[in-house]
Design a protein around this motif. Structure first.
Motif, PDB file in Angstrom:
ATOM      1  N   LEU A   1     -12.228   8.727  27.514  1.00 51.65           N
ATOM      2  CA  LEU A   1     -11.007   7.930  27.416  1.00 51.65           C
ATOM      3  C   LEU A   1     -11.035   6.939  28.566  1.00 51.65           C
ATOM      4  N   THR A   2     -10.280   5.862  28.449  1.00 53.23           N
ATOM      5  CA  THR A   2     -10.122   4.937  29.562  1.00 53.23           C
ATOM      6  C   THR A   2      -8.636   4.656  29.733  1.00 53.23           C
ATOM      7  N   ASP A   3      -8.140   4.843  30.953  1.00 50.16           N
ATOM      8  CA  ASP A   3      -6.717   4.648  31.211  1.00 50.16           C
ATOM      9  C   ASP A   3      -6.395   3.159  31.337  1.00 50.16           C
ATOM     10  N   PRO A   4      -5.113   2.786  31.415  1.00 51.18           N
ATOM     11  CA  PRO A   4      -4.740   1.364  31.461  1.00 51.18           C
ATOM     12  C   PRO A   4      -5.307   0.586  32.651  1.00 51.18           C
ATOM     13  N   ASN A   5      -5.721   1.294  33.707  1.00 51.05           N
ATOM     14  CA  ASN A   5      -6.303   0.639  34.881  1.00 51.05           C
ATOM     15  C   ASN A   5      -7.829   0.676  34.880  1.00 51.05           C
ATOM     16  N   GLY A   6      -8.426   1.123  33.779  1.00 49.60           N
ATOM     17  CA  GLY A   6      -9.879   1.163  33.679  1.00 49.60           C
ATOM     18  C   GLY A   6     -10.524   2.439  34.206  1.00 49.60           C
TER      19      GLY A   6
ATOM     20  N   GLY B   1      -3.104   9.038  19.713  1.00 48.15           N
ATOM     21  CA  GLY B   1      -3.275   7.614  19.987  1.00 48.15           C
ATOM     22  C   GLY B   1      -3.884   7.308  21.339  1.00 48.15           C
ATOM     23  N   ALA B   2      -4.522   8.293  21.950  1.00 44.40           N
ATOM     24  CA  ALA B   2      -5.167   8.076  23.247  1.00 44.40           C
ATOM     25  C   ALA B   2      -6.327   7.087  23.076  1.00 44.40           C
ATOM     26  N   PRO B   3      -6.587   6.279  24.099  1.00 44.82           N
ATOM     27  CA  PRO B   3      -7.651   5.266  24.019  1.00 44.82           C
ATOM     28  C   PRO B   3      -9.047   5.870  24.200  1.00 44.82           C
ATOM     29  N   ILE B   4      -9.607   6.399  23.119  1.00 47.86           N
ATOM     30  CA  ILE B   4     -10.956   6.978  23.168  1.00 47.86           C
ATOM     31  C   ILE B   4     -11.953   5.827  23.151  1.00 47.86           C
ATOM     32  N   THR B   5     -12.704   5.710  24.247  1.00 40.94           N
ATOM     33  CA  THR B   5     -13.614   4.570  24.401  1.00 40.94           C
ATOM     34  C   THR B   5     -15.070   4.956  24.199  1.00 40.94           C
TER      35      THR B   5
ATOM     36  N   ARG C   1      -7.059  16.127  19.043  1.00 34.35           N
ATOM     37  CA  ARG C   1      -5.688  16.055  19.553  1.00 34.35           C
ATOM     38  C   ARG C   1      -5.416  14.694  20.196  1.00 34.35           C
ATOM     39  N   LEU C   2      -6.342  14.251  21.033  1.00 31.97           N
ATOM     40  CA  LEU C   2      -6.171  12.981  21.727  1.00 31.97           C
ATOM     41  C   LEU C   2      -6.220  11.792  20.767  1.00 31.97           C
ATOM     42  N   ARG C   3      -7.118  11.858  19.802  1.00 32.28           N
ATOM     43  CA  ARG C   3      -7.209  10.776  18.808  1.00 32.28           C
ATOM     44  C   ARG C   3      -5.909  10.690  18.012  1.00 32.28           C
TER      45      ARG C   3
ATOM     46  N   THR D   1       0.861  12.059  29.914  1.00 29.20           N
ATOM     47  CA  THR D   1       0.966  12.107  28.457  1.00 29.20           C
ATOM     48  C   THR D   1      -0.264  12.703  27.794  1.00 29.20           C
ATOM     49  N   HIS D   2      -1.442  12.249  28.183  1.00 35.16           N
ATOM     50  CA  HIS D   2      -2.654  12.652  27.473  1.00 35.16           C
ATOM     51  C   HIS D   2      -3.372  13.853  28.079  1.00 35.16           C
ATOM     52  N   LEU D   3      -3.224  14.061  29.385  1.00 39.00           N
ATOM     53  CA  LEU D   3      -4.008  15.120  30.035  1.00 39.00           C
ATOM     54  C   LEU D   3      -3.155  16.219  30.663  1.00 39.00           C
ATOM     55  N   GLY D   4      -1.867  16.159  30.500  1.00 38.53           N
ATOM     56  CA  GLY D   4      -1.005  17.239  30.960  1.00 38.53           C
ATOM     57  C   GLY D   4      -0.782  17.340  32.456  1.00 38.53           C
ATOM     58  N   TYR D   5      -1.077  16.297  33.195  1.00 44.90           N
ATOM     59  CA  TYR D   5      -0.825  16.314  34.637  1.00 44.90           C
ATOM     60  C   TYR D   5       0.674  16.181  34.892  1.00 44.90           C
ATOM     61  N   GLN D   6       1.148  16.855  35.925  1.00 41.32           N
ATOM     62  CA  GLN D   6       2.546  16.791  36.345  1.00 41.32           C
ATOM     63  C   GLN D   6       2.634  16.061  37.686  1.00 41.32           C
ATOM     64  N   VAL D   7       3.728  15.379  37.908  1.00 43.71           N
ATOM     65  CA  VAL D   7       3.939  14.681  39.171  1.00 43.71           C
ATOM     66  C   VAL D   7       4.366  15.697  40.224  1.00 43.71           C
ATOM     67  N   ALA D   8       3.559  15.831  41.271  1.00 41.95           N
ATOM     68  CA  ALA D   8       3.898  16.711  42.392  1.00 41.95           C
ATOM     69  C   ALA D   8       4.742  15.962  43.410  1.00 41.95           C
ATOM     70  N   MET D   9       4.391  14.710  43.663  1.00 46.62           N
ATOM     71  CA  MET D   9       5.128  13.826  44.573  1.00 46.62           C
ATOM     72  C   MET D   9       4.945  12.401  44.088  1.00 46.62           C
ATOM     73  N   ALA D  10       5.938  11.562  44.363  1.00 50.65           N
ATOM     74  CA  ALA D  10       5.815  10.153  44.000  1.00 50.65           C
ATOM     75  C   ALA D  10       6.695   9.320  44.914  1.00 50.65           C
ATOM     76  N   ALA D  11       6.262   8.120  45.164  1.00 47.54           N
ATOM     77  CA  ALA D  11       7.010   7.126  45.929  1.00 47.54           C
ATOM     78  C   ALA D  11       6.553   5.768  45.428  1.00 47.54           C
ATOM     79  N   ASP D  12       7.105   4.723  45.960  1.00 42.28           N
ATOM     80  CA  ASP D  12       6.705   3.384  45.556  1.00 42.28           C
ATOM     81  C   ASP D  12       5.224   3.185  45.856  1.00 42.28           C
TER      82      ASP D  12
END
Length: 133
Positions: free
Chosen positions: A110-115, A91-95, A86-88, A24-35
């Motif tokens: 910024l700080t992501d939800p996992n710190g 609503g990005a968490p600018i810390t 743009r990030l502000r 959402t905030h940095l434009g990264y795309q998922v290349a692969m994902a699993a559980d």
């Protein structure tokens, strides 16, 4: 040695939350994902990111309960004021708000939800001295 790519691997408690943040905030795309796993990429020079679920058995036992702390994932950018705005506005968490250090480094964080701390850096250009100075 010939380095062909750069990837940072982060062990986090909530892979989905970090995956969404980086998308959402940095434009990264998922290349692969699993559980419990996501591999993220961008189409530019930014490092790829691998997110691993804390406790994952793919990690050596001594690393399974460690989480990404004390790490700053720094991205050198151009147009840092526009990016911070743009990030502000998104609503990005600018810390750490945009600031300039005495040595010419301009940065904010910024700080992501996992710190995970993401730092944006741009170097201020020094004015060239005029002739006769």
């Amino acid at each position: 040695m010939n380095v062909t790519a750069s990837t940072v691997s982060l062990t986090v408690a909530d892979v989905a939350a970090s995956r969404e943040f980086f998308h959402t905030h940095l434009g990264y795309q998922v290349a692969m994902a699993a559980d419990g796993f996501a591999s993220l990429t961008r189409g530019d020079a930014a490092a790829d990111i691998v997110l691993l679920q804390c406790g994952s058995e793919v990690l050596p036992p001594e690393q399974r309960d460690q989480q990404a702390t004390g790490l700053i994932f720094a991205l050198t950018v151009t147009g840092i004021e526009a990016e911070e705005r743009r990030l502000r506005e998104a609503g990005a968490p600018i810390t750490m708000p945009l600031r300039e250090e005495p040595w010419g480094e301009r940065l904010f964080q910024l700080t992501d939800p996992n710190g995970v701390v993401v730092q944006f850096v741009e170097w201020a250009t020094q004015e060239e001295p005029t002739k006769g100075d």
